[in-house]
Design a protein around this motif. Structure first.
Motif, PDB file in Angstrom:
ATOM      1  N   ARG A   3       0.814  -1.219   0.000  1.00 18.72           N
ATOM      2  CA  ARG A   3       0.000   0.000   0.000  1.00 18.72           C
ATOM      3  C   ARG A   3       0.847   1.269   0.000  1.00 18.72           C
ATOM      4  O   ARG A   3       0.503   2.249  -0.630  1.00 18.72           O
ATOM      5  N   PHE A   4       1.991   1.236   0.703  1.00 18.58           N
ATOM      6  CA  PHE A   4       2.817   2.431   0.852  1.00 18.58           C
ATOM      7  C   PHE A   4       4.192   2.328   0.204  1.00 18.58           C
ATOM      8  O   PHE A   4       4.789   3.325  -0.155  1.00 18.58           O
ATOM      9  N   ARG A  23       8.639   4.864  -2.469  1.00 17.54           N
ATOM     10  CA  ARG A  23       7.268   5.101  -2.019  1.00 17.54           C
ATOM     11  C   ARG A  23       6.313   4.912  -3.190  1.00 17.54           C
ATOM     12  O   ARG A  23       6.620   5.289  -4.316  1.00 17.54           O
ATOM     13  N   ARG A  32       3.368   6.380  -3.172  1.00 19.37           N
ATOM     14  CA  ARG A  32       2.783   7.707  -3.303  1.00 19.37           C
ATOM     15  C   ARG A  32       3.644   8.694  -2.527  1.00 19.37           C
ATOM     16  O   ARG A  32       4.236   8.369  -1.526  1.00 19.37           O
ATOM     17  N   GLY A  33       3.729   9.901  -2.990  1.00 18.41           N
ATOM     18  CA  GLY A  33       4.501  10.922  -2.291  1.00 18.41           C
ATOM     19  C   GLY A  33       5.885  11.070  -2.895  1.00 18.41           C
ATOM     20  O   GLY A  33       6.385  10.196  -3.592  1.00 18.41           O
ATOM     21  N   ILE A  80       5.140  12.331   5.266  1.00 16.98           N
ATOM     22  CA  ILE A  80       5.327  12.122   3.835  1.00 16.98           C
ATOM     23  C   ILE A  80       4.774  13.312   3.062  1.00 16.98           C
ATOM     24  O   ILE A  80       3.654  13.762   3.302  1.00 16.98           O
ATOM     25  N   ASP A  91       1.459  12.441   0.382  1.00 20.58           N
ATOM     26  CA  ASP A  91       0.721  11.199   0.602  1.00 20.58           C
ATOM     27  C   ASP A  91      -0.776  11.443   0.725  1.00 20.58           C
ATOM     28  O   ASP A  91      -1.565  10.527   0.592  1.00 20.58           O
ATOM     29  N   GLU A  92      -1.178  12.693   0.968  1.00 18.82           N
ATOM     30  CA  GLU A  92      -2.601  13.006   1.066  1.00 18.82           C
ATOM     31  C   GLU A  92      -3.136  13.728  -0.158  1.00 18.82           C
ATOM     32  O   GLU A  92      -4.316  13.660  -0.451  1.00 18.82           O
ATOM     33  N   ASP A 140      -1.789  15.108  -4.302  1.00 21.83           N
ATOM     34  CA  ASP A 140      -0.757  15.294  -5.320  1.00 21.83           C
ATOM     35  C   ASP A 140      -0.347  16.754  -5.385  1.00 21.83           C
ATOM     36  O   ASP A 140      -1.168  17.656  -5.206  1.00 21.83           O
ATOM     37  N   GLU A 164       1.929  18.218   9.120  1.00 19.59           N
ATOM     38  CA  GLU A 164       2.454  17.200  10.035  1.00 19.59           C
ATOM     39  C   GLU A 164       2.816  17.775  11.397  1.00 19.59           C
ATOM     40  O   GLU A 164       2.601  17.126  12.424  1.00 19.59           O
ATOM     41  N   GLU A 181      13.968   7.663  -1.639  1.00 15.35           N
ATOM     42  CA  GLU A 181      13.306   8.808  -1.025  1.00 15.35           C
ATOM     43  C   GLU A 181      14.273   9.936  -0.670  1.00 15.35           C
ATOM     44  O   GLU A 181      15.407   9.697  -0.279  1.00 15.35           O
TER      45      GLU A 181
END
Length: 182
Positions: free
Chosen positions: A13-14, A28, A30-31, A67, A70-71, A73, A84, A111
């Motif tokens: 998933r991540f 990753r 996503r992100g 990240i 991650d929420e 784009d 965060e 990353e």
């Protein structure tokens, strides 16, 4: 790097486990990377977080972080840092500035880490992260931070090395000697 030679071994998933020739590493799903926040209060304190980290099976002391993207784009490292910091520590910054960017662990992951300075902090809630994170914020006077960290190590906590980079920049902010790169 020749993208055609990269093989996906597993995708969760991540995270995605990749292989390029003999080299295996993680990226990753996503992100674009992680934002680590050097949060300095007007009272010359650094804001740190404590949390349990499953990969090392221990509680750690870290800079608040999360990240980037991650929420949503297109999220900037600065916007991710604001989000965060508030989520994990309850502090809302008046200003955020990118200090630097570099590889997080270049032998393990593709990353990047964005080190972001947050100042003009206002506490709006107790922090703690989202459900299930169990994050404990710590507000530590800069002059006491090295001894405080030794005490945390002696108590069995692991100190994430970016904390020391954060202390370097925080001390320069406190001395009004920091001019972030443009």
């Amino acid at each position: 790097m020749d993208q055609a030679s990269i093989e996906t071994l597993h995708e969760g998933r991540f995270l995605r486990l990749l292989k390029d020739g003999r080299w295996e590493y993680v990226s990753r799903v996503r992100g674009i990377g992680g934002a680590a926040i050097v949060a300095v209060t007007p009272a010359r304190e650094i804001v740190l977080v404590e949390q349990y980290r499953h990969p090392v099976q221990a509680r750690t002391i870290e800079l608040p972080a999360g990240i980037v993207g991650d929420e949503s784009d297109g999220e900037s490292p600065e916007l991710a840092a604001e989000r965060e910091l508030e989520e994990e520590t309850g502090f809302r910054p008046a200003q955020v500035e990118r200090l630097m960017q570099g590889p997080s662990a270049p032998g393990l992951t593709s990353e990047s880490t964005y080190l972001v300075l947050a100042t003009g902090l206002t506490r709006i809630h107790a922090g703690g992260g989202v459900a299930g994170e169990d994050i404990v914020p710590h507000v530590v006077p800069l002059d006491e931070a090295p001894d405080w960290l030794v005490g945390q190590m002696q108590a069995g906590l692991l100190i994430e090395p970016k904390v020391y980079a954060g202390l370097f920049f925080a001390a320069r902010v406190a001395a009004d000697a920091l001019v972030p790169p443009r």
